[in-house]
Write a protein that holds these residues in place. Structure first.
Motif, PDB file in Angstrom:
ATOM      1  N   ALA A  98       1.059  -0.987   0.806  1.00  0.00           N
ATOM      2  CA  ALA A  98       0.017  -0.093   0.136  1.00  0.00           C
ATOM      3  C   ALA A  98       0.468   1.697  -0.196  1.00  0.00           C
ATOM      4  O   ALA A  98       0.510   2.301  -0.114  1.00  0.00           O
ATOM      5  N   ALA A  99       2.302   1.110   0.271  1.00  0.00           N
ATOM      6  CA  ALA A  99       3.286   2.587   0.086  1.00  0.00           C
ATOM      7  C   ALA A  99       3.735   2.732  -0.620  1.00  0.00           C
ATOM      8  O   ALA A  99       4.880   3.125  -1.020  1.00  0.00           O
ATOM      9  N   CYS A 100       3.111   2.969  -1.861  1.00  0.00           N
ATOM     10  CA  CYS A 100       3.528   3.570  -3.066  1.00  0.00           C
ATOM     11  C   CYS A 100       2.358   4.350  -3.910  1.00  0.00           C
ATOM     12  O   CYS A 100       1.740   4.030  -3.224  1.00  0.00           O
ATOM     13  N   GLY A 101       3.242   5.431  -4.346  1.00  0.00           N
ATOM     14  CA  GLY A 101       2.285   6.327  -4.903  1.00  0.00           C
ATOM     15  C   GLY A 101       3.008   7.591  -5.453  1.00  0.00           C
ATOM     16  O   GLY A 101       4.228   7.127  -4.977  1.00  0.00           O
ATOM     17  N   GLY A 102       2.605   8.445  -5.924  1.00  0.00           N
ATOM     18  CA  GLY A 102       3.562   9.536  -6.223  1.00  0.00           C
ATOM     19  C   GLY A 102       2.359  10.797  -6.726  1.00  0.00           C
ATOM     20  O   GLY A 102       1.156  10.456  -7.147  1.00  0.00           O
ATOM     21  N   GLU A 103       3.169  11.705  -7.753  1.00  0.00           N
ATOM     22  CA  GLU A 103       2.795  12.538  -8.040  1.00  0.00           C
ATOM     23  C   GLU A 103       2.654  12.815  -9.755  1.00  0.00           C
ATOM     24  O   GLU A 103       4.015  11.870 -10.838  1.00  0.00           O
TER      25      GLU A 103
ATOM     26  N   CYS B  93       6.838  -3.388  -9.150  1.00  0.00           N
ATOM     27  CA  CYS B  93       5.600  -2.243  -8.803  1.00  0.00           C
ATOM     28  C   CYS B  93       5.834  -1.866 -10.455  1.00  0.00           C
ATOM     29  O   CYS B  93       7.165  -1.479 -11.313  1.00  0.00           O
ATOM     30  N   THR B  94       4.875  -1.533 -11.128  1.00  0.00           N
ATOM     31  CA  THR B  94       5.032  -0.655 -12.369  1.00  0.00           C
ATOM     32  C   THR B  94       4.434   0.514 -12.613  1.00  0.00           C
ATOM     33  O   THR B  94       3.200   0.750 -11.997  1.00  0.00           O
ATOM     34  N   VAL B  95       4.875   1.046 -12.792  1.00  0.00           N
ATOM     35  CA  VAL B  95       4.544   2.741 -13.039  1.00  0.00           C
ATOM     36  C   VAL B  95       4.112   3.527 -14.159  1.00  0.00           C
ATOM     37  O   VAL B  95       4.861   3.215 -14.893  1.00  0.00           O
TER      38      VAL B  95
ATOM     39  N   ILE C 194       8.372   4.283  -4.474  1.00  0.00           N
ATOM     40  CA  ILE C 194       7.831   2.203  -4.292  1.00  0.00           C
ATOM     41  C   ILE C 194       9.016   1.575  -3.802  1.00  0.00           C
ATOM     42  O   ILE C 194      10.297   2.536  -4.362  1.00  0.00           O
ATOM     43  N   LEU C 195       8.511   0.620  -3.386  1.00  0.00           N
ATOM     44  CA  LEU C 195       9.633  -0.038  -3.043  1.00  0.00           C
ATOM     45  C   LEU C 195      10.746   0.446  -1.895  1.00  0.00           C
ATOM     46  O   LEU C 195      12.132   0.272  -1.947  1.00  0.00           O
TER      47      LEU C 195
ATOM     48  N   VAL D  45       5.883   3.927 -18.813  1.00  0.00           N
ATOM     49  CA  VAL D  45       5.090   2.556 -18.320  1.00  0.00           C
ATOM     50  C   VAL D  45       6.663   1.634 -17.810  1.00  0.00           C
ATOM     51  O   VAL D  45       7.759   1.943 -18.928  1.00  0.00           O
ATOM     52  N   VAL D  46       7.210   1.500 -16.601  1.00  0.00           N
ATOM     53  CA  VAL D  46       7.850   1.621 -16.466  1.00  0.00           C
ATOM     54  C   VAL D  46       7.938  -0.033 -15.171  1.00  0.00           C
ATOM     55  O   VAL D  46       7.058   0.319 -14.624  1.00  0.00           O
ATOM     56  N   ARG D  47       8.547  -0.805 -14.897  1.00  0.00           N
ATOM     57  CA  ARG D  47       8.623  -1.926 -14.170  1.00  0.00           C
ATOM     58  C   ARG D  47       9.855  -1.948 -13.579  1.00  0.00           C
ATOM     59  O   ARG D  47      10.923  -2.053 -13.409  1.00  0.00           O
ATOM     60  N   ILE D  48       9.907  -1.720 -11.923  1.00  0.00           N
ATOM     61  CA  ILE D  48      10.992  -1.840 -11.491  1.00  0.00           C
ATOM     62  C   ILE D  48      11.094  -2.708  -9.983  1.00  0.00           C
ATOM     63  O   ILE D  48       9.800  -2.881  -9.563  1.00  0.00           O
ATOM     64  N   SER D  49      11.707  -3.846 -10.603  1.00  0.00           N
ATOM     65  CA  SER D  49      11.657  -5.214  -9.454  1.00  0.00           C
ATOM     66  C   SER D  49      12.852  -4.874  -8.520  1.00  0.00           C
ATOM     67  O   SER D  49      13.574  -4.220  -8.226  1.00  0.00           O
ATOM     68  N   GLN D  50      12.739  -6.223  -7.242  1.00  0.00           N
ATOM     69  CA  GLN D  50      13.578  -5.747  -6.604  1.00  0.00           C
ATOM     70  C   GLN D  50      14.685  -7.374  -6.586  1.00  0.00           C
ATOM     71  O   GLN D  50      14.450  -7.537  -6.982  1.00  0.00           O
TER      72      GLN D  50
END
Length: 111
Positions: free
Chosen positions: A23-28, A39-41, A53-54, A103-108
């Motif tokens: 739930a702790a992802c988000g932005g402007e 996360c896909t942003v 994110i992350l 569209v960008v996917r960022i993963s750990q």
């Protein structure tokens, strides 16, 4: 009698921790779709778009042709569409670029 309640109080926060991370992802200027480790942003173009994110901040810096420049965890990187780059233990993959969005996917863990 008090021991089970203490255990429950200790365990509940640990069970809910992954839900808080998701739930702790988000932005402007962005929309995000996050799981526990990725996360896909979707960044809106033409605005100051960023997302937390992350545990890091990701910002869209610019687009030049098929190359997207991002600032992730304080480091500026350029990634081509369908390309991938590692930064600070994260894998950053540009999935698509349109006139309006990136569209960008960022993963750990490089996944």
């Amino acid at each position: 009698m008090f021991l089970p309640i203490r255990r429950l109080v200790a365990v509940v926060p640990l069970v809910l921790l992954p839900l808080g991370a998701v739930a702790a992802c988000g932005g402007e200027g962005t929309t995000t779709d996050c799981s526990i480790d990725a996360c896909t942003v979707t960044f809106d173009r033409g605005v100051n778009a960023n997302a937390s994110i992350l545990g890091v901040k990701a910002e869209l810096v610019g687009v030049q042709g098929d190359n997207v420049t991002l600032r992730v965890a304080g480091q500026q990187i350029t990634v081509p569409v369908d390309g991938r780059q590692e930064v600070e233990g994260l894998s950053v993959q540009v999935q698509s670029v349109t006139q309006d969005q990136v569209v960008v996917r960022i993963s750990q863990g490089g996944g």
